[in-house]
Design an enzyme around this catalytic site. Structure first.
Site, PDB file in Angstrom:
ATOM      1  N   ALA A 181     -33.848  23.667 -29.969  1.00 49.23           N
ATOM      2  CA  ALA A 181     -34.113  22.337 -30.545  1.00 49.23           C
ATOM      3  C   ALA A 181     -35.152  22.502 -31.644  1.00 49.23           C
ATOM      4  O   ALA A 181     -36.286  22.055 -31.523  1.00 49.23           O
ATOM      5  CB  ALA A 181     -34.610  21.393 -29.454  1.00 49.23           C
ATOM      6  N   HIS A 227     -51.604 -11.622 -19.900  1.00 48.54           N
ATOM      7  CA  HIS A 227     -52.226 -10.905 -18.782  1.00 48.54           C
ATOM      8  C   HIS A 227     -51.422 -11.148 -17.521  1.00 48.54           C
ATOM      9  O   HIS A 227     -51.044 -12.293 -17.266  1.00 48.54           O
ATOM     10  CB  HIS A 227     -53.652 -11.389 -18.581  1.00 48.54           C
TER      11      HIS A 227
END
Ligand code: NAD
Length: 473
Positions: free
Chosen positions: A278, A452
């Protein structure tokens, strides 16, 4: 069937097929020529099937941590054929999706291999003719006002040192996607996105994996701090590295491969069942008649102007074949820009920052300049950081590895880069990409409300940290 179109697109990857859809939306008659499968490498042999494999690997690896969540499963194992089959099924589903989209937009799909030839009217500025050797036999000659090359790229090989895939013991991404078995031992040569994703997948399935990288650090395009943290996190999972190391020779042994390397002045020979090569990619520019037309090619890529024009009248190139970054979303974006420019529309902004993602465990995502690149460009950088280990959602999810890093231009307050490593960061980087496209400054980002509890709160905190206002550390 008419052989005259407004636009002919060669190659149907995310560059080509998206351009075809946009061209049809703009009222053009469109043909797309494909020699293999609709959707190209991304959908059939790249981005999509690797994500399917990686998901299987992640789920399996998580089973090893069930006790952390107060859960118990006994005798967990995997069916390797089942994992690969699922990945192929996912690709087939999306390939069928592109077939549907082509029909919906009345794009004529022509199966075969295209070559360009000078037409009779080439001297008068007409686009080259497209001669297609049809898969079904015979050929068809097509003409159009514009021809767009979106032929993509393929794995680079280095035959001089034996980095030449044989499909058996030396693989490229192609073989790595459809192996008959998970190798017990694996060497991955190259630590870019392809190398790291396959290393991460096979490690999840308990292969013994060693990654060799020629440059001084893994994932060398990423910010240095991210590269370092990534190597540490991968080593914790049991991945091994030789960095930096030069591959001197790859040879076949009775049962696998031997890779001779030189690292830190010392020679070493590593052995494994399989090696994955790769080491980058090369553009698909051959056998299309480009030289005869005078198309300029540099380092296997077609040279174009900002709109994809090659300099040959009516001939354009987009995506991987037109050069880096070699990313699916860059190809689509360039294709849409190119066809809108051809149509005389105000085209999509080509200067928008291009995010990059690696879908390993942990994930890595970035957009814009690294801290070092900012410094190299003479920009005074203001940097913020925030670790996931103190983020509530990360703690609740048991995924506290990694951090977010922001880079601002200290003079203007503009966000010029963001770098993340951790769970789900590939889904979050888009927040920063939008901010940078809108030329957001620290004030815009500090004023943005983040929900949140979410991992994205770390993105807010990394901005606050750059300006001495960090809250939760
Ligand atoms: P790459 O260029 O990103 O990485 C190749 C790596 O191999 C580099 O780090 C290079 O230094 C190293 N290398 C080169 N020669 C070597 C040698 N002889 N020995 C050891 N190391 C060597 O290429 P890639 O990983 O093959 O990927 C190709 C392209 O496809 C990249 O541009 C990548 O961004 C893109 N891609 C993206 C994704 C994604 O977005 N998740 C996934 C796969 C591929």
């Amino acid at each position: 069937m008419a052989d005259i179109f407004d636009v002919i697109i060669i190659g149907s990857g995310p560059g080509g097929y998206v351009t075809a859809i946009r061209a049809a939306q703009l009222g053009m008659s469109v043909a797309i020529v494909e020699r293999e499968l609709l959707g190209g490498i991304c959908l059939n042999w790249g981005c999509i099937p690797t994500k399917a494999l990686l998901k299987s690997g992640e789920v399996y690896e998580q089973l090893g941590h069930l006790a952390d969540y107060g859960l118990k499963v006994e005798g967990a194992s995997f069916d390797f054929d089942g994992i690969v089959k699922r990945s192929r099924k996912v690709s087939a589903q999306l390939n069928a999706g592109v077939t549907f989209l082509m029909k919906k937009h009345k794009v004529e799909v022509i199966e075969g291999t295209a070559r360009l030839e000078k037409g009779q009217d080439s001297a008068k500025g007409a686009a080259p003719k497209v001669v297609v050797a049809l898969k079904a036999g015979g050929s068809r000659t097509l003409t159009a006002k514009s021809v767009i090359l979106a032929t993509g790229a393929r794995a680079r090989t280095i035959p001089a040192v034996g980095l030449e895939p044989d499909g058996e013991r030396v693989w490229t991404y192609r073989e790595a996607l459809v192996p008959r078995r998970a190798p017990k031992t694996l060497i991955v040569i190259g630590s870019g996105a392809i190398g790291i994703e396959f290393a991460s997948f096979y490690k999840a399935l308990r292969s013994d994996v060693t990654v060799i990288e020629a440059l001084p650090r893994i994932l060398p395009v990423e910010d240095e701090e991210v590269s370092k943290a990534a190597q540490k996190a991968f080593e914790k999972r049991g991945l091994k590295f030789r960095v930096p190391a030069n591959v001197k020779k790859l040879s076949k042994t009775k049962s696998g491969v031997a890779v001779e390397i030189e690292a830190g002045g010392k020679a070493e020979t590593l052995e494994a069942e399989v090696a994955i090569v790769a080491v980058g990619i090369v553009g698909n520019v051959e056998d299309m008649g480009l030289e005869a037309l005078g198309v300029k090619i540099e380092r296997t890529h077609i040279v174009t102007d900002a709109h994809g024009a090659t300099g040959v009248p009516g001939l354009y190139a987009i995506g991987d074949v037109a050069g880096p970054p070699w990313l699916a979303h860059k190809a689509s974006h360039e294709g849409v820009h190119c066809i809108e420019h051809i149509a005389g529309e105000t085209p999509a902004n080509l200067n928008a920052p291009i995010p990059g993602c690696t879908y390993s465990t942990p994930q890595i995502a970035s957009v814009g300049l690294t801290e070092a690149q900012a410094k190299d460009q003479g920009i005074e950088a203001r940097v913020g950081r925030f670790p996931f280990r103190v983020n509530g959602k990360a703690i609740a999810s048991g995924e506290t590895e990694g951090f977010v890093k922001t880079v601002f231009d200290a003079r203007t307050g503009a966000l010029i880069g963001a770098h993340m490593i951790g769970a789900e960061v590939t889904e979050m980087i888009q927040g920063y990409a939008i901010a940078m496209t809108l030329e957001a400054t620290e004030i815009d980002l500090q004023s943005t409300v983040f929900p949140h509890p979410t991992l994205s709160e770390a993105m807010h905190e990394a901005v606050l940290d750059a300006y001495g206002k960090v809250l939760h550390i």
